[in-house]
Design a protein around this motif. Structure first.
Motif, short mmCIF file in Angstrom:
data_model
loop_
_atom_site.label_atom_id
_atom_site.label_comp_id
_atom_site.label_asym_id
_atom_site.label_seq_id
_atom_site.Cartn_x
_atom_site.Cartn_y
_atom_site.Cartn_z
N VAL A 62 0.85 -1.19 0.00
CA VAL A 62 0.00 0.00 0.00
C VAL A 62 0.88 1.24 0.00
O VAL A 62 2.07 1.18 0.35
CB VAL A 62 -0.94 0.04 1.23
N ALA A 63 0.32 2.37 -0.38
CA ALA A 63 1.05 3.64 -0.34
C ALA A 63 1.04 4.20 1.07
O ALA A 63 0.02 4.15 1.76
CB ALA A 63 0.43 4.63 -1.31
N ALA A 64 2.17 4.73 1.50
CA ALA A 64 2.29 5.34 2.83
C ALA A 64 2.87 6.74 2.68
O ALA A 64 3.78 6.96 1.88
CB ALA A 64 3.19 4.49 3.73
N ALA A 65 2.34 7.67 3.45
CA ALA A 65 2.91 9.02 3.50
C ALA A 65 3.99 9.07 4.57
O ALA A 65 3.86 8.44 5.63
CB ALA A 65 1.82 10.04 3.80
N GLU A 66 5.06 9.81 4.29
CA GLU A 66 6.16 9.93 5.25
C GLU A 66 6.59 11.39 5.36
O GLU A 66 6.81 12.05 4.35
CB GLU A 66 7.34 9.06 4.81
N PHE A 67 6.70 11.87 6.59
CA PHE A 67 7.14 13.23 6.87
C PHE A 67 8.46 13.14 7.64
O PHE A 67 8.59 12.31 8.56
CB PHE A 67 6.10 13.98 7.70
N PHE A 68 9.43 13.98 7.29
CA PHE A 68 10.75 13.83 7.91
C PHE A 68 11.41 15.18 8.20
O PHE A 68 11.10 16.19 7.56
CB PHE A 68 11.68 13.01 6.99
N GLY A 69 12.31 15.14 9.15
CA GLY A 69 13.21 16.25 9.45
C GLY A 69 14.57 15.68 9.80
O GLY A 69 14.65 14.57 10.35
N ALA A 70 15.64 16.38 9.48
CA ALA A 70 16.98 15.84 9.70
C ALA A 70 18.00 16.95 9.89
O ALA A 70 17.83 18.06 9.39
CB ALA A 70 17.40 14.96 8.52
N VAL A 71 19.06 16.61 10.61
CA VAL A 71 20.22 17.48 10.77
C VAL A 71 21.44 16.69 10.32
O VAL A 71 21.67 15.57 10.78
CB VAL A 71 20.39 17.95 12.22
N THR A 72 22.23 17.28 9.42
CA THR A 72 23.43 16.63 8.90
C THR A 72 24.67 17.37 9.40
O THR A 72 24.76 18.59 9.28
CB THR A 72 23.43 16.61 7.36
#
Length: 218
Positions: A62-72
């Protein structure tokens, strides 16, 4: 005169940006955005199909929505370390004998990723790497007056590909792709008296996803 001034200004800005691109980008980056993943959780599919109230079989993917935040954080000209948090949500849309039934999954996915910098031209960069994290997930089902909520946790891993291209000196467009492998084991019902019917599911899953967002370099 005005047109000539605009042309000279644009040419100067482009030359300045190209000049900056000749040096490796070693700045801290802050990224955020969203994406879509192709999601497969075998135990959840078996649970949905085993409730006895569905009139059709749930899809394996199934399709899934993904929300992200990151620090590199740059470690060297070749390596960087990324601390990422992602939130995934999906649902199984199947016909049931009870109108308005719900079968949904959510997963909280903090992760530490080591990136090898494949290309860094300043105005764009490409990185590839792998990461590990400890993830927390839940599965919710509701049908009629019954239902259950299951929760659990476990190790997750992923292969990560990231590219950034400049809009300006510090503001970049983010394009990413990943393969996830999560090993969340058997889930526990939050209320044993309201655990519904069928097998007790696990939340191990595989997904392949694509992401879009922005990166700001400090």
């Amino acid at each position: 005169m005005v047109l000539q001034a605009c042309i000279l200004f644009t040419a100067g800005a482009a030359a300045q940006t190209q000049g900056k691109g000749s040096e490796p980008n070693r700045r801290i980056g802050i990224s955020g955005g969203m994406g879509v993943s192709y999601f497969n959780a075998t135990d959840i599919v078996d649970r949905v199909n085993g409730t006895g109230i569905t009139t059709e079989r749930a899809d394996d993917f199934v399709a899934a929505a993904e929300f992200f935040g990151a620090v590199t954080y740059p470690l060297s000209a070749d390596w960087a370390l990324k601390l990422e948090y992602a939130y995934l949500i999906t649902s199984y849309n199947v016909q049931t004998i009870f109108p308005g039934s719900e079968f949904s999954v959510t997963v909280h996915m903090p992760m530490l990723i080591a990136h090898y910098i494949l290309v860094d031209k300043g105005v764009y960069n490409v990185k590839a790497g792998a990461g590990l994290g400890y993830h927390y997930g839940s599965y919710v089902e509701r049908y009629g007056t019954a239902g259950a909520t299951f929760t659990g946790s476990g190790v997750g891993a992923k292969l990560d590909l990231e590219a950034n291209t400049a809009f300006g000196e510090s503001f970049y467009a983010y394009i990413g792709g990943d393969l996830r492998f999560d090993f969340i084991g058997s889930l526990k019902p939050e209320d044993n008296a309201n655990a519904g019917v069928g097998i007790t599911p696990g939340l191990g899953f595989f997904s392949i996803g694509a992401k879009l967002g922005f990166t700001f370099y400090l």
